[in-house]
Enzyme design. Structure first.
Site, short mmCIF file in Angstrom:
data_model
loop_
_atom_site.label_atom_id
_atom_site.label_comp_id
_atom_site.label_asym_id
_atom_site.label_seq_id
_atom_site.Cartn_x
_atom_site.Cartn_y
_atom_site.Cartn_z
N HIS A 88 0.82 -1.22 0.00
CA HIS A 88 0.00 0.00 0.00
C HIS A 88 0.86 1.27 0.00
O HIS A 88 0.51 2.27 0.63
CB HIS A 88 -0.95 0.03 1.21
CG HIS A 88 -1.95 -1.08 1.24
ND1 HIS A 88 -3.20 -0.97 0.68
CD2 HIS A 88 -1.89 -2.34 1.73
CE1 HIS A 88 -3.86 -2.10 0.85
NE2 HIS A 88 -3.09 -2.95 1.48
N ASN A 161 -10.17 -2.84 2.42
CA ASN A 161 -9.87 -2.88 0.98
C ASN A 161 -11.15 -2.68 0.19
O ASN A 161 -12.25 -2.71 0.75
CB ASN A 161 -9.27 -4.24 0.61
CG ASN A 161 -7.79 -4.35 0.96
OD1 ASN A 161 -7.12 -3.35 1.21
ND2 ASN A 161 -7.28 -5.56 0.97
#
Ligand code: HDE
Length: 699
Positions: A88, A161
């Site tokens: 990420h 997510n």
């Protein structure tokens, strides 16, 4: 303190005037703009006399070590980077608020979920998973959706997510998964992509990943905009009430603008056109006051409900279909302020699933349990020590008090002699509170509990939900998935890996496996592996699609109007006004940034055709003088502009010249998605959707 003025131009070269000692820019004052400005200083506050020239022993050198101003500036610069997130790394974020619209007071004591109408400040960061911080925005990848709620009872981080399941069932496998998907270590590629041997090798040996892989091959992994993605907490969490009772909960974010994805070809072209497509889209929308909004919804269920599910809800490779446990909307999140500084906020923000407030607790999901360790651990390194909670974006906005002291980069100056507890010297020192404090749900361990490294039998079904997901998709989305598997596997050089995946796909759907095998040129379908548990034909869940969930609106969309020399101003104006009234953002594109319209007056375009492909928009229009259209038809970029818009199934408002010359060059046959620019209402209507029938014709 940074000056907000325009930077001074680069100093003129003194080459050829070796004898002339000069200060600043040709000896002139360095700041041209008028008005008061602060004097530049070193970090120690010493006023800086000259920010252009280092200290020299003579005009032509050598440089002097005593130049503390130069040394301080360079030293700070040398240390400007911190380790990027191992996953990420590439993110964009915004500030906003969460407003509770429905109280969950029956289930939890958490004030953020019980005080109806209350607005809680949030900071929300979106990210891709696999690529480094400098990679692109639109690869096929999962998107992170992390929200920090600054509640009155401390920070609550919902670190989720845009896909409701995960690749693996146990935290033990996370480093392997990430090593497999990241750049291969001997060659250093691919950046930000799963289409390579090591990823597919790993997942081919991890049948539990098949459900999530199906999502990753779906259109969810190539979103049109971060404003149009869903978010999921994935794991079951617990809500805990005042009596200590507990209800399981799954969290869902649903975008107000509806769901929308790109086509694969569009995503590829966006990568070439604008590496920052998603972050720019988010930033610009917020900047112009088009604040993105999501509903927060929950699925609530009890232990007894869970026992009736045909899967284990503690297994993070499973989702609970909305058709089994409906979603209840409890609030909304609005992102209404861009960060002031990307490093200070977006980069330094530290999310952690272990940050929960009283009334919210964890479940035993083994992936969640591992995450509870990982985030603080990684942040200690990434942010350089244990005081990163003092960085403004991480600090709670409610009062906090503890006896933690010292450490790297301590910013606070605690008073007094007491830094321990129990203590009797400071009546105002902080003490634990049983009444207000966080209480873990008093879960009873099962009677037959035994320590061991085991995977429960209830986690053994790896295919049923992958099948359900595939069968829940529309035919078009199934086409996209088959194409995505084929593309990704075509990049895998190892035949046995390709075969193993197609073998797994036979358990998902035999026809899908056949299509992928055909696409790869396999002579026969490889054998399917033995499943560890019987594969169930679960009811399809239409809520898992995207296509039907694109909203029938132009709000949040982006439309381009192509003009050139001699275009008609009135028609451009009418089209622009109509589209903007319907809520879309308009970009006027032209071959040059400044053009002369038919009325002889000049006009500034927003963007130049060569750098602004139609992939960047939801629909396009043209208002062209016929001679100009004929000229543009000889420009491959202009022809592609229309060809791509058509092939990407977008509405086109095409003027006569465009149809005659550009459509002919692009071999476009007008269909219901092509309207006249004068038909503003018709264009507004057409631009709300995509023309899927074209994709059927494209085969
Ligand atoms: Fe993460 N994850 N993760 N993850 N994750 C990180 O934390 C980790 C997982 C997610 O915008 C890291 O501060 C482990 C699931 C997001 O800053 C790290 C496991 C989900 C973000 C980490 C998982 C996520 C991260 C890297 C398996 C969805 C970005 C830097 C046990 C529910 C947050 C950092 C941001 C970031 C570990 C699995 C979401 C290394 C060990 C499942 C959105 O700590």
């Amino acid at each position: 303190m940074a000056s907000r003025k325009k930077p001074a131009p680069a100093p003129r070269s003194t080459a050829g005037r070796k004898d002339a000692p000069r200060r600043g820019i040709g000896g002139e004052p360095q700041h041209q703009a008028g008005g008061a400005h602060p004097t530049m200083t070193t970090a120690q506050g010493i006023p800086v006399p000259d920010n252009q020239n280092s200290l020299r022993a003579s005009p032509r050198g050598p440089g002097l070590l005593e130049d503390f101003i130069l040394r301080e500036k360079i030293t700070h610069f040398d240390h400007e980077r911190i380790p990027e997130r191992i996953v990420h790394a590439r993110g964009s974020a915004a500030h906003g608020y969460f407003e509770l619209t429905r109280s969950l007071s029956k289930h939890t004591t958490a004030k953020v979920l019980t005080e109806k109408g209350k607005r809680t400040p949030v900071f929300c960061r979106f990210s891709t998973v696999a690529g480094g911080a400098g990679s692109v925005d639109t690869p096929r990848d999962v998107r992170g959706f992390a929200v920090k709620f600054y509640t009155d009872e401390g920070n609550w981080d919902l670190v989720g997510n845009n896909i409701p399941v995960f690749f693996i069932q146990d935290a033990m496998k996370f480093p392997d998964l990430i090593h497999a998907v990241k750049m291969e270590p001997d060659r250093g590629w691919p950046q930000a992509g799963s289409a390579h041997d090591t990823f597919w090798d790993f997942v081919s040996l991890m049948p539990e990943s098949m459900h999530m892989v199906a999502w990753a091959m779906s259109d969810r992994a190539i979103p049109r905009s971060l404003r149009m993605i869903e978010g999921f907490g994935i794991h079951s969490f617990r809500l805990v009430d005042a009596e200590g009772g507990s209800t399981f909960v799954k969290f869902h974010w649903r975008p107000k603008l509806g769901l929308q994805s790109t086509l694969w070809d569009e995503a590829l072209k966006l990568q070439a056109a604008d590496n920052d497509f998603h972050r720019r889209d988010l930033w610009e929308a917020i900047d112009r006051g088009d604040f993105p909004e999501w509903e927060l919804a929950v699925q609530l269920f009890t232990e007894e409900d869970a026992e009736r599910f045909p899967f284990d809800h503690l297994d993070p490779t499973k989702l609970i279909p909305e058709e089994i446990v409906p979603l209840t909307v409890i609030g909304r999140m609005v992102l209404d302020r861009n960060p002031d500084n990307v490093f200070a906020e977006t980069e330094q923000v530290a999310y952690c699933p272990a940050n929960v407030v009283p009334g919210i607790d964890f479940s035993n999901d083994p992936l969640l349990q591992g995450r509870l360790f990982s985030y603080l651990d990684t942040q200690l390194k990434r942010l350089g020590g244990p005081n990163f909670h003092q960085i403004p974006v991480n600090a709670p906005k409610c009062p906090f008090a503890h006896h933690q002291r010292d450490g790297h980069m301590q910013m606070e100056v605690p008073r007094g002699r007491v830094a321990y507890e129990p203590q009797s010297l400071d009546p105002e020192g902080p003490r634990a509170s049983e009444a207000r404090g966080f209480r873990s749900f008093a879960e009873r361990a099962p009677d037959d509990a035994r320590k061991g490294r085991v995977r429960p039998a209830s986690f053994a079904d790896h295919y049923s939900q992958a099948r359900m997901f595939y069968r829940s998709q529309s035919a078009i989305e199934q086409d996209h998935m088959a194409a995505a598997y084929t593309f990704e596997l075509s990049k895998v050089g190892t035949p046995h890996v390709r075969e193993a995946i197609v073998g797994h796909l036979r358990h998902v759907d035999e026809a899908l496996a056949q299509r992928v095998a055909d696409g790869l040129g396999m002579d026969a379908l490889p054998a399917a592996p033995d499943p560890a548990a019987p594969i169930l034909d679960l009811e399809p869940s239409p809520a898992l699609r995207i296509i039907d969930r694109m909203k029938d609106t132009l709000k949040g969309r982006s439309i381009a109007i192509l003009v050139a020399e001699g275009s008609d101003r009135a028609q451009l104006k009418a089209l622009k006004r109509g589209v903007e009234k319907a809520g879309a953002h308009v970009t006027v594109v032209a071959p040059k940034l400044r053009i002369r319209l038919a009325d002889g007056k000049a006009m500034d375009a927003d963007a130049q055709l060569a750098g602004t492909p139609s992939a960047m928009f939801d629909a396009v229009a043209s208002v062209l003088d016929p001679d100009e259209a004929a000229r543009l038809a000889r420009d491959p970029g202009a022809v592609d502009w229309f060809r791509d818009a058509f092939n990407h199934l977008k509405a086109i408002a095409a003027c006569g010249g465009t149809r005659k010359h550009l459509f002919a060059a692009a071999k476009i046959k007008a269909d219901a998605g092509v309207v006249e620019p004068a038909d503003v209402a018709g264009f507004v209507d057409a631009a709300k959707g995509r023309f899927w029938k074209r994709s059927a014709k494209q085969g």
